[in-house]
Design a protein around this motif. Structure first.
Motif, PDB file in Angstrom:
ATOM      1  N   ASN A 285       0.815  -1.213   0.000  1.00  0.00           N
ATOM      2  CA  ASN A 285       0.000   0.000   0.000  1.00  0.00           C
ATOM      3  C   ASN A 285       0.850   1.266   0.000  1.00  0.00           C
ATOM      4  OD1 ASN A 285      -2.406  -1.427  -0.026  1.00  0.00           O
ATOM      5  ND2 ASN A 285      -2.627  -1.416   2.203  1.00  0.00           N
ATOM      6  N   TYR A 346      -8.808   3.089   3.243  1.00  0.00           N
ATOM      7  CA  TYR A 346      -9.353   2.570   1.984  1.00  0.00           C
ATOM      8  C   TYR A 346     -10.447   3.477   1.433  1.00  0.00           C
ATOM      9  CZ  TYR A 346      -7.023  -1.990   2.635  1.00  0.00           C
ATOM     10  OH  TYR A 346      -6.105  -2.990   2.774  1.00  0.00           O
ATOM     11  N   ASN A 350      -8.363   4.982  -4.323  1.00  0.00           N
ATOM     12  CA  ASN A 350      -8.887   3.983  -5.261  1.00  0.00           C
ATOM     13  C   ASN A 350      -8.564   2.586  -4.759  1.00  0.00           C
ATOM     14  OD1 ASN A 350      -9.808   6.000  -6.983  1.00  0.00           O
ATOM     15  ND2 ASN A 350      -7.912   6.027  -8.183  1.00  0.00           N
ATOM     16  N   LEU A 351      -9.448   1.652  -5.030  1.00  0.00           N
ATOM     17  CA  LEU A 351      -9.272   0.284  -4.535  1.00  0.00           C
ATOM     18  C   LEU A 351      -8.566  -0.628  -5.532  1.00  0.00           C
ATOM     19  CD1 LEU A 351     -12.716  -0.204  -2.753  1.00  0.00           C
ATOM     20  CD2 LEU A 351     -10.524   0.459  -1.748  1.00  0.00           C
ATOM     21  N   LYS A 372     -15.807   0.021  -5.831  1.00  0.00           N
ATOM     22  CA  LYS A 372     -16.172   0.129  -4.415  1.00  0.00           C
ATOM     23  C   LYS A 372     -17.616  -0.311  -4.180  1.00  0.00           C
ATOM     24  CE  LYS A 372     -16.175   3.105  -0.377  1.00  0.00           C
ATOM     25  NZ  LYS A 372     -16.027   4.461   0.186  1.00  0.00           N
ATOM     26  N   VAL A 389     -13.303  -6.681   2.583  1.00  0.00           N
ATOM     27  CA  VAL A 389     -11.924  -6.260   2.321  1.00  0.00           C
ATOM     28  C   VAL A 389     -11.072  -7.482   1.982  1.00  0.00           C
ATOM     29  CG1 VAL A 389      -9.849  -5.241   3.351  1.00  0.00           C
ATOM     30  CG2 VAL A 389     -12.102  -4.246   3.822  1.00  0.00           C
ATOM     31  N   LEU A 392     -11.856  -8.553  -1.567  1.00  0.00           N
ATOM     32  CA  LEU A 392     -11.282  -7.591  -2.511  1.00  0.00           C
ATOM     33  C   LEU A 392      -9.785  -7.802  -2.681  1.00  0.00           C
ATOM     34  CD1 LEU A 392     -11.237  -4.868  -4.160  1.00  0.00           C
ATOM     35  CD2 LEU A 392     -10.819  -3.746  -1.955  1.00  0.00           C
TER      36      LEU A 392
END
Length: 539
Positions: A285, A346, A350-351, A372, A389, A392
Motif C-alpha cells: 500500500n 481505503y 482507489n481500490l 467500491k 476487504v 477484494l
C-alpha cells in the motif's frame, strides 16, 4: 550381557545422528558428496554454490560458480540471503546455493522439478524448514530448490548500468542454467524440467515464462498464487520506490545516480532494516517493495524482462504446458494486518492498484466508484466489512491475475493450460493459523504449501484427511511434471484443461470436482477493469 546390549543400542542411536554419505557426483565445478535422508529414501546434495557475488556485482547479475579441488561436502543448507526474520537481520550475500534431492531407488533419467521460493521478494529461502522434499521425491522425481538475492540486493532498479534491475531474477536464471547443465550428473533428465513456485516464487515463474532469456531451460511450469500480471509483480515506479525506501533512513534523493551512491554505501543490514518494521501488505500500500522491473537495455548486460509481461506473453508465448492455482481465501493474509486506521484509509483512495491507465480523471473516478460499490455497496469500509476487504484484496492481488493469465495463455499458446482452486481446511494450513482467521473455513494464501512439502515448520503427525490431500496434490503435480497431464490415469475424476471458450478449474477440497470459473461476477468485473491495463513503461 546387559553392557553389550547398551553398546548396540548406543551404536544404533549414534548412527542416526551421523549423516550417512550419498554417492559422490562429479560436475564441471568438481566432485561433491551429499548425505542420505534419515529414512534412506533419497539422497540430499545441499548448499552447492551455483553462482557467486561480490562487491562488483552488488545490484547486478551474478558471476559464474566457483570450482574446487578435492570433494565438496554438500551437506550444509544453512545459508539464506540477507533478510529480516522477526525483526532480526539474518543471512549473507554469499547465499547463492542450490539443493538437489534425488530418489535413491528410481530408474534414471528422472523428471526434474525446480522450486522457486516465495516471500514478497524480501524473504524466504530454499531450505527444508518449509520445502521438505519428502512428499515429492517418493513419486520418482528429482526436486531442486535454491536461494536468490532479495530486497534491494536483488531488485534495486535504477535504470543505470550499475543497477539495471532484476539481479534476483538473474540469480534464478543462473540457477536454471546450472540445473540444465548439471542435473544429468545426478540422474536427472535435462530435457524434462518443470519450474514451480508460490507467491513471489510464482510471479517469478510467470516472469521466467515471459522472458526470452529462458528459452529451452524448462519444459513445463506451475504457478501457485502469483502472476506476472499482478500489480505487485512489476515495479511501475522503480526510482520512486527506491527514493521512498531510503527516505525511511533519512535520505532525500530522487535521481538514479544520487540514489546509487546512497544504496552503495549502505550496509546489507541497513538496506533490510529500512522497511523491516512494516508488514508486507502495508509495504504494498505504501509502495515500499522493490520487485522485478522492466529493464533498460545496456551493452553487455543481459535483459531478463525487456517489456511489460503482458506484452511478452501476448506476442511471444512459450508453447509449453502450464498450471495455475490460487486458494479460496487468499485475502486472509492481506487483510490480517489491517487496523481501524488502515481500513478507514481505503475510503480515501482507489481500490485498484497502480497498474491501470485511464484517459481522464473522470474515467478513473467512475471505475473506482463501480469497484467500491461492487464490494461494499453504499457502506463505509470499516472493521464491520473486513470480510469484504478480504475478498477484494484476495481477488485484486492473487485470484484475478492468475485467472486472467491462465485465460490469456489459453488464447495465445498451443499447449494445455490447467488451473486448480484450493479450498481445503486442514491441519497443515499453517499460514491461516498465523492470522486472525485461524478458526475460519477456507485456505489462506500459501496454505497449499505443506500439502506439497513436508516442511519442519509443522512436525505433527499427519491426519488421514490431510494425507489424502497430500497424495492428491503431489500425485497431480508430479504427473504434470512427468507427462504434462496431471491426471493421466490414477486419480478420481479427470482434470480438464481450459479451452478457448471455457475456463475449467479443479476444486480441491474434501473431494475433487471440476467447476467453472470461481466467483464469476467478480471475475467479469475485473476482466472489464483490466481493459485499462498499463502496457507501456513510464520510466
Amino acid at each position: 550381557m546387559k553392557c553389550g546390549k547398551r553398546i548396540v543400542l548406543f551404536t544404533l542411536f549414534a548412527m542416526n545422528l551421523v549423516d550417512q554419505p550419498a554417492p559422490e557426483v562429479t560436475i564441471e565445478q568438481g566432485t561433491l558428496s551429499g548425505k542420505i535422508s534419515t529414512d534412506g529414501s533419497f539422497f540430499e546434495y545441499v548448499g552447492i554454490p551455483y553462482a557467486t557475488t561480490n562487491s562488483s556485482t552488488r545490484f547486478k547479475a551474478p558471476l559464474p560458480p566457483p570450482k574446487w579441488s578435492g570433494v565438496f561436502k554438500a551437506v550444509d543448507e544453512n545459508s539464506r540471503c540477507t533478510q529480516s526474520m522477526s525483526g532480526v537481520v539474518v543471512g549473507t550475500q554469499n547465499c547463492l546455493k542450490i539443493n538437489v534431492y534425488v530418489p535413491a531407488k528410481a530408474k534414471i533419467p528422472l523428471p526434474v522439478m525446480v522450486y522457486i521460493h516465495g516471500g514478497a521478494f524480501i524473504g524466504g529461502d530454499g531450505g527444508k524448514m518449509i520445502l521438505g522434499p519428502d512428499f515429492l521425491v517418493k513419486h520418482d522425481v528429482i526436486m531442486v530448490s535454491f536461494n536468490y538475492r532479495l530486497g534491494a540486493l536483488g531488485f534495486l532498479c535504477l535504470g543505470i548500468k550499475e543497477a539495471p534491475g532484476n539481479a534476483g531474477l538473474k540469480d534464478q536464471l543462473a540457477a536454471l542454467r546450472w540445473v540444465k547443465k548439471n542435473i544429468a550428473a545426478f540422474g536427472g533428465d535435462p530435457d524434462n524440467i518443470t519450474i514451480f513456485g508460490t507467491s513471489a516464487g510464482s510471479a517469478s515463474v510467470s516472469l521466467l515464462i515471459a522472458s526470452e532469456a529462458t528459452k529451452g531451460l524448462f519444459k513445463r511450469a506451475i504457478s501457485h498464487s502469483g502472476s506476472s500480471l499482478a500489480a505487485w509483480a512489476i515495479n511501475h515506479d522503480p526510482i520512486g520506490v527506491a527514493s521512498d525506501i531510503v527516505k525511511e533512513l533519512g535520505y532525500d534523493a530522487k535521481e538514479p545516480e544520487e540514489l546509487y551512491k546512497i544504496y552503495s554505501k549502505l550496509s546489507d543490514e541497513e538496506l533490510v532494516s529500512a522497511t523491516a518494521h512494516i508488514p508486507i501488505p502495508h509495504l504494498l500500500n505504501k509502495n515500499l517493495l522493490l520487485v522485478p522491473c522492466v529493464e533498460k537495455k545496456f551493452d553487455g548486460v543481459e535483459q531478463v524482462i525487456s517489456d511489460m509481461p503482458f506484452n511478452l506473453i501476448t506476442k511471444k508465448p512459450k508453447n509449453i504446458p502450464l498450471m495455475y492455482s490460487f486458494t479460496d481465501k487468499e485475502g486472509f493474509f492481506m487483510s490480517n494486518s489491517d487496523t481501524e486506521e488502515t481500513l478507514e484509509a481505503y475510503n480515501k483512495r482507489n481500490l485498484f492498484a497502480n497498474d491501470l491507465e485511464f484517459k481522464s480523471k473522470q474515467e478513473e473516478k467512475e471505475v473506482a466508484l463501480k469497484l467500491k460499490k461492487h464490494y461494499f455497496g453504499d457502506k463505509n469500509i470499516s472493521e464491520e466489512s473486513i470480510a469484504n476487504v478480504t475478498d477484494l484484496l484476495g481477488h485484486l492481488y492473487f485470484e484475478m491475475p492468475s485467472t486472467l493469465e491462465a485465460e490469456l495463455m489459453t488464447q495465445t499458446s498451443n499447449a494445455p493450460v490447467y488451473s486448480f482452486y484450493f479450498a481445503y481446511s486442514g491441519n497443515r494450513n499453517f499460514v491461516k493459523y498465523m492470522t486472525r482467521y485461524a478458526n475460519e473455513v477456507g485456505a489462506c494464501h500459501g496454505d497449499d504449501l505443506l500439502y506439497i512439502f513436508k516442511g519442519f515448520i509443522i512436525p505433527y503427525r499427519i491426519s488421514k484427511e490431510d494425507q489424502t490431500i497430500i497424495d492428491w496434490m503431489t500425485t497431480m503435480l508430479t504427473n504434470f511434471a512427468k507427462y504434462g497431464n496431471p491426471t493421466p490415469n490414477d486419480l478420481p475424476g479427470k482434470w480438464v484443461p481450459h479451452s478457448k471458450d471455457q475456463l475449467n478449474f479443479l476444486k480441491i477440497d474434501n473431494e475433487l470436482k471440476m467447476i467453472p470459473v470461481p466467483n464469476p461476477e467478480d471475475y467479469q468485473l475485473w476482466k472489464e477493469i483490466y481493459k485499462y491495463r498499463r502496457t507501456k513503461i513510464n520510466y
